[in-house]
Structures are given as C-alpha cells and as structure tokens.
Scaffold this motif. Structure first.
Motif, PDB file in Angstrom:
ATOM      1  N   GLU A 445       5.521  -8.971  -5.469  1.00  0.00           N
ATOM      2  CA  GLU A 445       4.659  -8.242  -4.538  1.00  0.00           C
ATOM      3  C   GLU A 445       5.486  -7.378  -3.592  1.00  0.00           C
ATOM      4  O   GLU A 445       5.065  -6.285  -3.216  1.00  0.00           O
ATOM      5  CB  GLU A 445       3.796  -9.225  -3.740  1.00  0.00           C
ATOM      6  CG  GLU A 445       2.751  -8.546  -2.887  1.00  0.00           C
ATOM      7  CD  GLU A 445       1.703  -9.495  -2.371  1.00  0.00           C
ATOM      8  OE1 GLU A 445       0.915  -9.086  -1.504  1.00  0.00           O
ATOM      9  OE2 GLU A 445       1.657 -10.653  -2.845  1.00  0.00           O
ATOM     10  N   ASP A 449       5.650  -3.107  -3.669  1.00  0.00           N
ATOM     11  CA  ASP A 449       4.914  -2.738  -2.466  1.00  0.00           C
ATOM     12  C   ASP A 449       4.794  -1.221  -2.345  1.00  0.00           C
ATOM     13  O   ASP A 449       5.777  -0.497  -2.535  1.00  0.00           O
ATOM     14  CB  ASP A 449       5.622  -3.297  -1.230  1.00  0.00           C
ATOM     15  CG  ASP A 449       5.048  -2.742   0.055  1.00  0.00           C
ATOM     16  OD1 ASP A 449       3.953  -3.181   0.431  1.00  0.00           O
ATOM     17  OD2 ASP A 449       5.681  -1.849   0.659  1.00  0.00           O
ATOM     18  N   TYR A 451       3.085   0.213   0.477  1.00  0.00           N
ATOM     19  CA  TYR A 451       2.932   0.610   1.877  1.00  0.00           C
ATOM     20  C   TYR A 451       4.255   1.093   2.462  1.00  0.00           C
ATOM     21  O   TYR A 451       4.343   2.205   2.996  1.00  0.00           O
ATOM     22  CB  TYR A 451       2.379  -0.552   2.705  1.00  0.00           C
ATOM     23  CG  TYR A 451       2.143  -0.173   4.146  1.00  0.00           C
ATOM     24  CD1 TYR A 451       1.027   0.566   4.503  1.00  0.00           C
ATOM     25  CD2 TYR A 451       3.049  -0.533   5.142  1.00  0.00           C
ATOM     26  CE1 TYR A 451       0.808   0.943   5.817  1.00  0.00           C
ATOM     27  CE2 TYR A 451       2.850  -0.171   6.458  1.00  0.00           C
ATOM     28  CZ  TYR A 451       1.723   0.568   6.796  1.00  0.00           C
ATOM     29  OH  TYR A 451       1.527   0.944   8.098  1.00  0.00           O
ATOM     30  N   TRP A 452       5.308   0.272   2.375  1.00  0.00           N
ATOM     31  CA  TRP A 452       6.587   0.642   2.983  1.00  0.00           C
ATOM     32  C   TRP A 452       7.367   1.640   2.145  1.00  0.00           C
ATOM     33  O   TRP A 452       8.224   2.363   2.665  1.00  0.00           O
ATOM     34  CB  TRP A 452       7.434  -0.604   3.243  1.00  0.00           C
ATOM     35  CG  TRP A 452       6.832  -1.485   4.284  1.00  0.00           C
ATOM     36  CD1 TRP A 452       6.228  -2.692   4.111  1.00  0.00           C
ATOM     37  CD2 TRP A 452       6.737  -1.210   5.691  1.00  0.00           C
ATOM     38  NE1 TRP A 452       5.766  -3.196   5.295  1.00  0.00           N
ATOM     39  CE2 TRP A 452       6.065  -2.305   6.294  1.00  0.00           C
ATOM     40  CE3 TRP A 452       7.149  -0.153   6.502  1.00  0.00           C
ATOM     41  CZ2 TRP A 452       5.809  -2.359   7.661  1.00  0.00           C
ATOM     42  CZ3 TRP A 452       6.896  -0.215   7.864  1.00  0.00           C
ATOM     43  CH2 TRP A 452       6.236  -1.308   8.433  1.00  0.00           C
ATOM     44  N   TYR A 465      -5.178   5.835   4.989  1.00  0.00           N
ATOM     45  CA  TYR A 465      -5.104   4.383   5.195  1.00  0.00           C
ATOM     46  C   TYR A 465      -5.733   3.984   6.528  1.00  0.00           C
ATOM     47  O   TYR A 465      -6.529   3.041   6.604  1.00  0.00           O
ATOM     48  CB  TYR A 465      -3.639   3.953   5.135  1.00  0.00           C
ATOM     49  CG  TYR A 465      -3.396   2.494   5.402  1.00  0.00           C
ATOM     50  CD1 TYR A 465      -3.641   1.529   4.431  1.00  0.00           C
ATOM     51  CD2 TYR A 465      -2.890   2.072   6.633  1.00  0.00           C
ATOM     52  CE1 TYR A 465      -3.404   0.181   4.675  1.00  0.00           C
ATOM     53  CE2 TYR A 465      -2.643   0.736   6.876  1.00  0.00           C
ATOM     54  CZ  TYR A 465      -2.906  -0.209   5.899  1.00  0.00           C
ATOM     55  OH  TYR A 465      -2.671  -1.536   6.156  1.00  0.00           O
ATOM     56  N   HIS A 521      -6.199  -2.583  -0.265  1.00  0.00           N
ATOM     57  CA  HIS A 521      -5.054  -3.421  -0.649  1.00  0.00           C
ATOM     58  C   HIS A 521      -4.495  -2.988  -2.003  1.00  0.00           C
ATOM     59  O   HIS A 521      -3.270  -2.921  -2.183  1.00  0.00           O
ATOM     60  CB  HIS A 521      -5.492  -4.883  -0.718  1.00  0.00           C
ATOM     61  CG  HIS A 521      -4.376  -5.816  -1.075  1.00  0.00           C
ATOM     62  ND1 HIS A 521      -3.398  -6.193  -0.179  1.00  0.00           N
ATOM     63  CD2 HIS A 521      -4.065  -6.439  -2.252  1.00  0.00           C
ATOM     64  CE1 HIS A 521      -2.536  -6.997  -0.778  1.00  0.00           C
ATOM     65  NE2 HIS A 521      -2.913  -7.154  -2.030  1.00  0.00           N
ATOM     66  N   HIS A 525      -1.254  -1.047  -0.752  1.00  0.00           N
ATOM     67  CA  HIS A 525      -0.325  -2.153  -0.531  1.00  0.00           C
ATOM     68  C   HIS A 525       0.325  -2.622  -1.836  1.00  0.00           C
ATOM     69  O   HIS A 525       1.521  -2.427  -2.041  1.00  0.00           O
ATOM     70  CB  HIS A 525      -1.037  -3.326   0.158  1.00  0.00           C
ATOM     71  CG  HIS A 525      -1.232  -3.127   1.619  1.00  0.00           C
ATOM     72  ND1 HIS A 525      -0.223  -3.291   2.533  1.00  0.00           N
ATOM     73  CD2 HIS A 525      -2.331  -2.774   2.321  1.00  0.00           C
ATOM     74  CE1 HIS A 525      -0.683  -3.046   3.754  1.00  0.00           C
ATOM     75  NE2 HIS A 525      -1.957  -2.721   3.649  1.00  0.00           N
ATOM     76  N   TYR A 526      -0.460  -3.208  -2.705  1.00  0.00           N
ATOM     77  CA  TYR A 526       0.127  -3.825  -3.892  1.00  0.00           C
ATOM     78  C   TYR A 526      -0.877  -3.795  -5.036  1.00  0.00           C
ATOM     79  O   TYR A 526      -2.021  -4.236  -4.898  1.00  0.00           O
ATOM     80  CB  TYR A 526       0.510  -5.275  -3.583  1.00  0.00           C
ATOM     81  CG  TYR A 526       0.897  -6.101  -4.798  1.00  0.00           C
ATOM     82  CD1 TYR A 526       2.020  -5.784  -5.548  1.00  0.00           C
ATOM     83  CD2 TYR A 526       0.139  -7.208  -5.172  1.00  0.00           C
ATOM     84  CE1 TYR A 526       2.376  -6.539  -6.654  1.00  0.00           C
ATOM     85  CE2 TYR A 526       0.485  -7.969  -6.261  1.00  0.00           C
ATOM     86  CZ  TYR A 526       1.603  -7.639  -7.016  1.00  0.00           C
ATOM     87  OH  TYR A 526       1.946  -8.396  -8.111  1.00  0.00           O
TER      88      TYR A 526
END
Length: 534
Positions: A445, A449, A451-452, A465, A521, A525-526
């Motif tokens: 995960e 990822d 997001y980062w 977002y 999400h 995110h993932y």
C-alpha cells in the motif's frame, strides 16, 4: 566567527567534467523541408557501428545466448557526464508561486521558488548555510525573499543573504559574507517545465548560452493541445526508461489517455496475448542517444531525460472553403521526461500533445486524465520494483546475459542498454551521494501510494481531492440533517410526501457519501492492481 560558519553546500567542481557540445538541442518530430522554420533535433555524431535490430521474430528452436557486448575503450571525452546535462524538475502548472518546493534529482536536494523581484523561477541548494535546515520547509516573505523558518535568515534571487535576525544592527555585516550565501543552480523554464543544471560553480552561470535543454516545438504550437502529468516512481531510472521504451506498454498509454478524452470512467481489459510482431529498427547510437523507426512513427532518446515518439496519421484534401487545400496530418506524440532521483527512485513527466480533438481538453478536467495515467503506472509498478532488485542482484552489466530479448519489439530496450553500458559504464554516476544499493521494499500500500507520489505534487488533482472530500462531508451532513428534521418534526406538521422525500434524500446522500469515499481512496490514495482479475 569564521570558524563557526558552515561551509556553503556547493557541489565540488572536481566531480564535474563538463563537455559543451557545439550543437544546441532542438527536437523536431517530422521531416522538415528546406523551407521549414523549425530547427532539427540534436545533431548526432557519426555512429561507431552499423544499423542494428534485435533478433528476428523467427526464433530458432535451438537455444541461443544474446551476443556479447562490444568491448571498446572510449576516450574520456566520449564518456557521458551525468553532471553536465540539463534535468527537468517540475511542470510550471504544478508549482505554487506562494511557497517553495523541494525536489531531489541525481541525488541533489534542491528548492524551487518564485522570485517576484526578478519575475522568474529560481533553483537553490535546499540547505540553509546557517545550520543546514531545508529551505523548502520555509516560506516566501512579504518582500519576495526566500526565508528559512528555522532562524529567519532571508535570501535574495542571486543566493545572497539579505537579513540575519540574530545579527546586531550595529555589528559587522555578517549577512554579506560569502559563507552566508546559498548555492544557486542555473535554471530555465522551457516548454512549460523548470529545468536546472546540476552544478553551482560560477563558471556555469551562463551555461544556457552554450547548451540548452532539449526543445519540443509542438509544446509551444497553439494548434496542439496537451495535459502534463508528473509522478514519483519507486523504482530506478534505468527500469523506468526501459518500461517506457517497450511498445507493449506504450500502447496502453496511448489508448487510455485518448479514450479518456471521450469516456471518463471506463475499463480497458488488456489482452497480453493479443500482441503482434513489431518492426523496430534502431538507426544509430552515440553518446547523444539514438533514434529508432517504427511503422507510422519514429522514436528518439536524448539522454539523460528525454524519450519521445510521434505517430502521424492521414492528411487529405480539404475543400470546405471552396478552395482545394491539403489538410495537415493528424499527429500525436508520446513524450516521457525521466529523471534519476536516487537509487531505486525516479520521477516522470509525461505529455501527449496532439493536433486533433483540441476541444476535448476544454471540457474534460486535467485530474480526470490523471486517473487513467495513474492506473497504467500502477498496473506494472510492483513487478517492475521487483524486477529491478533481480537485475541489481545479478549486476546491471550482466543485463544482456540474464535477459532474453529475441524479438524486434525489444529493439529500443536493447539499444538503451547498449548506450548505457558503452557511454555510462552501465550505471548512473551519483557522485559521492550513494553507493548504488537499493532501498528495502515497503508495504504494498505504501509502494503504490498515489497521494504522496502524485496528488500533493499536482495542482489539479490536489484541488479535486479537496473538493471531493468537502462534497463527501456535505453529503453526510445533509443526510444527518434530513433524518434529524424528520425525527424532530411532530406528526402532521409536514405532509407525508415531504417526510418520505426527506428520508429518501437522506438515504441517497448517505449512499453517495460512501461511494464518494471509496472513489477518493481508490483514485487518490491506493488502488491495488491484480492482473489475475483483469
């Protein structure tokens, strides 16, 4: 006083071996007539060997080994110097002028910030000369200076220290000392991207007049439309370049990106066995890269960062205005700008300009494109991360021995490995920053990822977002408020129809918020990718 001042973080000139070639890089994607105003691509020196391709698709039933690499001793000036090149940092559209941005390229930590006094982007060493705090964690003050928030030291656009709060006003002007200055990297904005030269030595201050980043004319052509995409990748530069040079993976990029322009939410089911033989012929290889031709298109590798291809379609008579003229051919490009960050990490800037369907970009948001592009990257992210570790265990110089590449579809990849081994000793020169070992594999995960690695670095996705999260909360609040109204209202105060309507709306808002939470999400995110179920 002199003994307490930290040295300026200037990269040692002894590690830099600049070769300033006479030609200036210019990319041209189509054949130009003598009257064409567009300059040609980088001039390549005469190749040392003949045109080659990989083994024919007709493979012998007898097992064979790939040919051994040529052993040839090169002069020092023929070696590729990693620290004497321009490197892309970020698209300007993803940079906020109100804040500094920290990035790492070639093991160097740099900070990008907008100097409103000089009205241009600046690239500094991401280290305050006081106590080496990262300037990227600072801010831009009301006078347009870059301020370190650790102790408040302020710097101008030329790296000079403008103010030291702790220095007494009637004391010596310590802020004017050379050691109080920040190292400044040469930088330029070209094609909407910030580029920098990885050497802060003053002799390279005017390097832009001698050597420029590779120029892509289509990105400044108003008849073309495009959206830029950037993402940090948890595997190395070599594996990233290889993957993008593989037409079996470039094709899904092309399909998904341009189908997304018409259909936002859709699923593409790839048939890995549905491929076909590809004729790719590498024309020449030298220190400045190589070119390769394919049906209806051409590929070019301009080291260290740029790999791009163009596909031209059609071109027919146009009689719409009563005069017969030739319609310009439809053209779409795949442009990959790849940066080595550190061992096991890289960064990509992807652009796909086209001169047709221009109106689509006006109604489809940029973040919608990025969902499809992230999906393509995630589809092979884990397996490429593992592949890199296997290659490293065997030794990158043994790539041609451990990998079996019998078809012409792998011609670009084979050519890149030949270039890397011959002109760069098979690896990236990290200076004295790293020993080349790879970082450990994180949890899946974290590895995948989004997001980062993308969202926080993309202005469009970051805004989407935040907006979608606000909408999710609003739906939940409205759902709870509707239920509260129904529960608190006495019988007969509102009609049965109104009461039932509020209940239905509350349920729909609750379901909508749950779906939106899953959507956020999954896309920001993932999103796990299991090939067995696709």
């Amino acid at each position: 006083m002199e003994a307490l001042r930290a040295p300026s973080p200037v990269y040692p000139p002894s590690r830099i071996r600049t070769q300033l070639p006479k030609p200036i890089f210019n990319l041209s994607f189509t054949h130009k007539t003598p009257n064409s105003p567009s300059p040609n691509l980088t001039q390549f020196t005469k190749p040392k060997f003949k045109t080659f391709t990989t083994i024919s698709p007709s493979v012998s039933t007898e097992p064979t080994s790939p040919p051994e690499e040529e052993t040839e001793t090169l002069e020092q000036d023929e070696k590729f110097d990693w620290f004497s090149q321009w490197y892309a940092l970020m698209p300007v559209c993803d940079l906020d002028k109100r804040a500094p941005h920290g990035k790492k390229v070639l093991g160097l930590d740099v900070v990008i910030w907008w100097d409103k006094n000089d009205n241009e982007w600046k690239v500094f060493d991401d280290s305050c000369p006081h106590r080496l705090a990262p300037l990227s964690e600072g801010r831009i003050d009301q006078w347009g200076r870059l301020q370190c928030v650790y102790h408040g030291w302020c710097f101008g656009g030329s790296g000079d220290c403008k103010f030291i709060p702790q220095a007494p006003p009637d004391g010596p002007p310590v802020h004017t000392f050379q050691k109080a200055c920040v190292a400044v990297y040469p930088s330029v904005v070209q094609n909407g991207i910030v580029w920098f030269w990885p050497n802060t030595d003053p002799e390279y201050k005017d390097i832009l007049t001698k050597k420029k980043p590779p120029y892509i004319p289509q990105l400044d052509d108003p008849s073309f439309t495009f959206q830029m995409f950037n993402r940090d990748i948890p595997y190395g530069y070599e594996i990233l370049i290889e993957n993008l040079m593989d037409p079996a993976h470039i094709l899904p990029f092309l399909i998904i990106i341009h189908l997304t322009q018409v259909f936002f939410f859709f699923t593409v089911k790839q048939d890995r066995e549905g491929g076909r033989p590809l004729e790719i012929n590498v024309n020449k290889i030298d220190k400045n890269g190589f070119t390769a031709s394919q049906q209806n298109g051409q590929w070019k590798f301009v080291p260290p960062c740029l790999f791009y291809g163009t596909v031209t379609m059609g071109g027919s008579p146009d009689n719409t205005k009563g005069q017969l003229s030739q319609k310009p051919p439809r053209q779409v490009l795949l442009i990959f700008i790849c940066m080595p960050v550190s061992p096991g990490n890289s960064r990509i800037i992807f652009i796909s300009p086209r001169n047709f369907g221009v109106w689509i970009d006006k109604i489809v948001a940029r973040w919608m494109y990025h969902i499809g592009q992230n999906l393509i990257i995630d589809s092979d992210l884990y397996l490429l991360h593992v592949e890199e570790k296997k290659v490293m265990e065997a030794g990158s110089s043994n790539w041609n021995k451990i990998c079996f590449v019998p078809t012409k579809a792998d011609a670009n990849v084979v050519a890149f490995r030949k270039w890397l081994n011959k002109y760069a000793d098979g690896k990236i020169d990290w200076g004295n920053k790293f020993n080349g070992s790879l970082p450990p594999t994180p949890a899946r995960e974290q590895l995948m990822d989004r997001y980062w690695s993308h969202v926080v670095n993309c202005t469009s996705c970051n805004s989407a977002y935040k907006g979608l999260n606000a909408l999710e909360v609003s739906l939940q609040v409205f759902s709870l408020a509707s239920i509260a109204i129904v529960a608190a209202t006495k019988q007969g105060m509102i009609s049965v129809v109104a009461r039932n309507t509020l209940v239905v709306v509350a349920i729909l808002c609750f379901v909508g918020s749950k779906w939106l939470s899953h959507f956020i999400h999954k896309n920001f995110h993932y999103h796990d990718y299991n090939h067995a179920y696709r």
